[in-house]
Design a protein around this motif. Structure first.
Motif, mmCIF file in Angstrom:
data_model
loop_
_atom_site.group_PDB
_atom_site.id
_atom_site.type_symbol
_atom_site.label_atom_id
_atom_site.label_comp_id
_atom_site.label_asym_id
_atom_site.label_seq_id
_atom_site.Cartn_x
_atom_site.Cartn_y
_atom_site.Cartn_z
ATOM 1 N N ASN A 96 0.764 -0.885 -0.232
ATOM 2 C CA ASN A 96 -0.204 0.141 -0.604
ATOM 3 C C ASN A 96 0.651 1.106 0.309
ATOM 4 N N ASN A 97 1.666 1.252 0.340
ATOM 5 C CA ASN A 97 2.736 2.340 0.792
ATOM 6 C C ASN A 97 3.548 2.906 -0.761
ATOM 7 N N ILE A 98 3.688 2.020 -1.058
ATOM 8 C CA ILE A 98 3.755 2.051 -3.032
ATOM 9 C C ILE A 98 3.792 2.192 -3.609
ATOM 10 N N LEU A 99 2.229 2.149 -3.477
ATOM 11 C CA LEU A 99 1.001 2.585 -3.903
ATOM 12 C C LEU A 99 0.825 3.667 -3.986
ATOM 13 N N ASP A 100 0.162 3.732 -2.530
ATOM 14 C CA ASP A 100 0.305 5.110 -2.371
ATOM 15 C C ASP A 100 0.951 6.529 -2.504
ATOM 16 N N LEU A 101 2.341 6.097 -2.417
ATOM 17 C CA LEU A 101 3.140 7.176 -3.018
ATOM 18 C C LEU A 101 3.277 7.377 -4.334
ATOM 19 N N THR A 102 3.236 5.931 -5.492
ATOM 20 C CA THR A 102 2.964 6.421 -7.362
ATOM 21 C C THR A 102 1.565 7.082 -6.946
ATOM 22 N N LYS A 103 0.745 6.951 -6.023
ATOM 23 C CA LYS A 103 -0.426 7.752 -6.848
ATOM 24 C C LYS A 103 -0.530 9.375 -5.514
ATOM 25 N N MET A 104 0.616 9.437 -5.120
ATOM 26 C CA MET A 104 0.953 10.920 -4.774
ATOM 27 C C MET A 104 1.415 11.464 -5.060
ATOM 28 N N GLU A 105 2.816 11.110 -6.206
ATOM 29 C CA GLU A 105 3.775 11.599 -7.013
ATOM 30 C C GLU A 105 2.281 12.118 -8.507
ATOM 31 N N GLY A 137 -0.453 12.224 -8.573
ATOM 32 C CA GLY A 137 -1.505 14.281 -7.968
ATOM 33 C C GLY A 137 -3.521 13.433 -8.248
ATOM 34 N N GLN A 138 -3.015 11.921 -8.077
ATOM 35 C CA GLN A 138 -4.138 11.262 -7.846
ATOM 36 C C GLN A 138 -5.015 10.313 -6.669
ATOM 37 N N ILE A 139 -4.173 11.483 -5.855
ATOM 38 C CA ILE A 139 -5.039 11.691 -4.302
ATOM 39 C C ILE A 139 -5.586 12.893 -4.385
ATOM 40 N N GLU A 140 -7.132 13.508 -3.884
ATOM 41 C CA GLU A 140 -7.445 14.157 -3.719
ATOM 42 C C GLU A 140 -7.776 14.560 -1.835
ATOM 43 N N LEU A 141 -7.293 15.186 -1.979
ATOM 44 C CA LEU A 141 -7.257 15.753 -0.323
ATOM 45 C C LEU A 141 -8.677 16.236 0.609
ATOM 46 N N ASN A 142 -9.137 15.568 2.015
ATOM 47 C CA ASN A 142 -10.331 16.226 2.534
ATOM 48 C C ASN A 142 -9.822 16.499 3.818
ATOM 49 N N ARG A 143 -10.052 18.180 3.425
ATOM 50 C CA ARG A 143 -9.305 19.127 4.328
ATOM 51 C C ARG A 143 -10.258 18.603 5.801
ATOM 52 N N THR A 144 -10.440 18.900 6.818
ATOM 53 C CA THR A 144 -11.540 18.986 8.257
ATOM 54 C C THR A 144 -10.358 20.364 8.860
ATOM 55 N N ASN A 145 -11.279 20.399 9.298
ATOM 56 C CA ASN A 145 -10.553 21.625 11.140
ATOM 57 C C ASN A 145 -10.805 20.356 12.067
ATOM 58 N N LEU A 204 10.075 4.361 2.037
ATOM 59 C CA LEU A 204 9.224 5.009 1.260
ATOM 60 C C LEU A 204 8.932 6.502 2.526
ATOM 61 N N GLY A 205 9.078 5.791 4.108
ATOM 62 C CA GLY A 205 7.860 7.114 4.741
ATOM 63 C C GLY A 205 8.422 8.089 4.344
ATOM 64 N N LEU A 206 9.594 8.962 4.346
ATOM 65 C CA LEU A 206 9.768 10.085 4.131
ATOM 66 C C LEU A 206 9.594 10.393 3.324
ATOM 67 N N ALA A 207 10.168 9.356 1.940
ATOM 68 C CA ALA A 207 9.379 10.113 0.620
ATOM 69 C C ALA A 207 7.839 10.661 0.998
ATOM 70 N N ILE A 208 6.729 9.242 1.387
ATOM 71 C CA ILE A 208 5.536 9.537 1.715
ATOM 72 C C ILE A 208 5.041 11.174 1.893
ATOM 73 N N VAL A 209 6.249 10.704 3.259
ATOM 74 C CA VAL A 209 6.105 12.098 4.582
ATOM 75 C C VAL A 209 5.910 13.640 3.322
ATOM 76 N N LYS A 210 7.362 13.844 2.812
ATOM 77 C CA LYS A 210 6.931 14.779 1.631
ATOM 78 C C LYS A 210 6.294 15.006 0.372
ATOM 79 N N GLN A 211 5.923 13.813 0.242
ATOM 80 C CA GLN A 211 4.460 14.073 -1.013
ATOM 81 C C GLN A 211 3.613 14.816 -0.144
#
Length: 513
Positions: free
Chosen positions: A336-345, A347-355, A469-476
């Motif tokens: 999942n980490n590999i797939l998530d990082l690829t999606k982030m790079e 631009g396939q992940i949309e933010l769900n902003r909340t307070n 991949l941890g810090l790469a995911i953080v950066k993305q």
């Protein structure tokens, strides 16, 4: 096959920039030479003719001065003066005087190649006689080419005008006799040989052609040098690029200039260097991921085989099935980490902003790591400048950021070290920092700490779990939030990760609650 290959290579050579460049140069040079050869004779002839007209004006003045003051037929001085002027300028002069019975006398001064001598008016054609008669009667003749073919077989331009002249007349009164001068009207014709102009023009054209030839040779040499300086680096770049496409990332091209070609070469070398680094990281990643996948797969395979062949008794199955499940979950997490990082790079992940209150989230994540903290006897220090700090961000993604930073700090701290989490408001944003007093990061490894597949500085000990991949995911995640994260570290002094987030809106349900 060889013939087809040779034809293909020949075609490529003729399609090369060098051939195109040379063809364009030769074509342009040929057009310039042809244009000069076509225009130069016309320009030169007009120029020389204009210069000749200056001589014509001078001859007119000399002839008029002589004819109006003396009888040129009996004055040797007058005759010689006109003859000298014609010799100096190369312009032939006819002085035409009328005779009785509608006849004329033609006095010729000067001449040139192609002239018929002596000039016999009786042999003139009717058209030529008409021209002479017309000028005698006061009709000037403008510059005309080939007006008198009976006199000049070569190309000659002629002009004519009416001119007054002096003629001595004899008289006798009784025993006294003498001469008196009488003014009469005749005609003057001036003839300019075009052959002499053409000779001068040809000489000038020859000089111009020699100069053009020398310039062309010099320009060709300079163009060849320039083409070599431009195209040779391009050829080397092509060869290096071909080698890179085949997997050889060690290629570099020597930079010999500071112009655009030099800048292109420098950029190519930087690209090759980055490709080498990426290739190394990918190789390391494949090795690491293979090792990380092999370990749980080996455990799963071993325990399942042991249960099937009876090595593990049925009453122990539940215990080892739980281990198999944990290893399977570990594999799922890495995937999942590999797939998530690829999606982030991508631009396939949309933010769900909340307070939400980030202080509360940090405390909850720290509690989930309490067992590991206690096992390593790590000191946790929370420095919150306000009890609650609401931010506007994607809660799930920010939990992942904080968890990865805390997890990373735990990996590289030893017994007795301290992990600190600080939150505050800086300007109009929330400031969050996670720091530790662990081993720190080498200065050379620091710029690559957020790179994909990077597992950190090799000097930071043996406890380097994970796939890098941890810090790469953080950066993305931070880039997805349009924020940045920075790292500060020194070997032996620890590491600090700091980032900012937008504050929550002033009046929101979460804040009121």
């Amino acid at each position: 096959m060889d013939t087809e290959k040779e034809k293909s290579e020949t075609y490529k050579r003729f399609q090369s920039i060098r051939i195109k460049f040379f063809t364009i140069y030769v074509g342009l040079l040929s057009c310039i030479v042809i244009l000069i050869l076509l225009i130069l004779p016309l320009v030169m002839n007009r120029y020389l003719l204009r210069e000749r007209m200056k001589d014509v004006d001078q001859i007119k003045k000399i002839v008029a001065e002589v004819l109006e003051n003396e009888d040129f037929r009996v004055s040797e001085k007058a005759w010689n003066k006109i003859e000298g002027a014609t010799s100096a300028t190369g312009i032939a002069v006819w002085v035409v005087t009328p005779l009785e019975d509608n006849a004329v006398r033609v006095s010729v001064f000067g001449g040139f190649e192609g002239s018929e001598e002596p000039i016999d008016f009786s042999t003139f054609t009717l058209a030529e006689k008409a021209l002479v008669k017309g000028v005698l009667n006061g009709t000037d003749m403008d510059m005309t080419r080939g007006a008198f073919p009976s006199a000049y077989s070569s190309s000659v331009i002629s002009l004519g005008y009416q001119q007054a002249y002096q003629e001595l007349q004899g008289f006798k009164l009784g025993e006294t006799s003498g001469n008196f001068s009488m003014s009469k009207t005749g005609a003057v014709f001036l003839h300019i040989s075009m052959e002499s102009l053409h000779v001068t023009s040809r000489h000038f054209q020859q000089i111009v052609m020699i100069v053009l030839l020398l310039v062309a040779i010099a320009a060709t040499a300079m163009t060849s040098m320039l083409g070599y300086n431009i195209l040779e680096p391009v050829r080397k770049l092509k060869e290096a690029a071909d080698a890179i496409t085949k997997g050889d990332y060690t290629q570099e091209v020597e930079v010999r200039s500071n112009d655009e070609i030099g800048q292109l070469t420098d950029s190519f070398n930087k690209m090759a260097k980055e490709l080498r680094e990426v290739d190394t990281l990918q190789s390391d990643f494949i090795a690491n991921i293979s090792h990380d996948f092999r370990s749980p797969l080996t455990s799963i395979k071993g325990y399942v085989e042991a249960m099937l062949d009876g090595t593990i008794p049925p009453d122990m199955h539940e215990k080892y099935l739980q281990i198999v499940l944990d290893e399977a979950n570990r594999l799922t997490k890495m995937t999942n980490n590999i797939l998530d990082l690829t999606k982030m790079e991508n631009g396939q992940i949309e933010l769900n902003r909340t307070n939400f209150d980030i202080n509360e989230m940090i405390i909850n994540l720290a509690l989930s790591l309490e067992q590991r903290v206690e096992e390593k006897k790590i000191n946790m220090d929370f420095q919150f400048l306000q009890e609650k700090l609401y931010v506007n961000a994607d809660l799930d993604l920010m939990q992942r950021v904080i968890y990865n930073l805390l997890d990373n700090a735990l990996k590289f701290t030893s017994e007795g070290d301290t992990i600190s989490v600080e939150t505050s408001i800086v300007g109009k944003k929330a400031y969050i920092a996670v720091s530790d007093t662990g081993s720190g990061i080498d200065e050379q490894a620091l710029p690559h700490i957020f790179d994909r597949f990077n597992k950190g500085d090799k000097s930071r000990g043996k406890n380097k779990m994970g796939t890098g991949l941890g810090l790469a995911i953080v950066k993305q995640i931070m880039l997805t939030h349009h924020e940045d994260i920075k790292v500060y570290s020194k070997v032996g002094e620890g590491t600090k990760f700091a980032f900012t987030l937008p504050l929550a809106y002033k009046y929101n349900p979460v804040e009121k609650k």
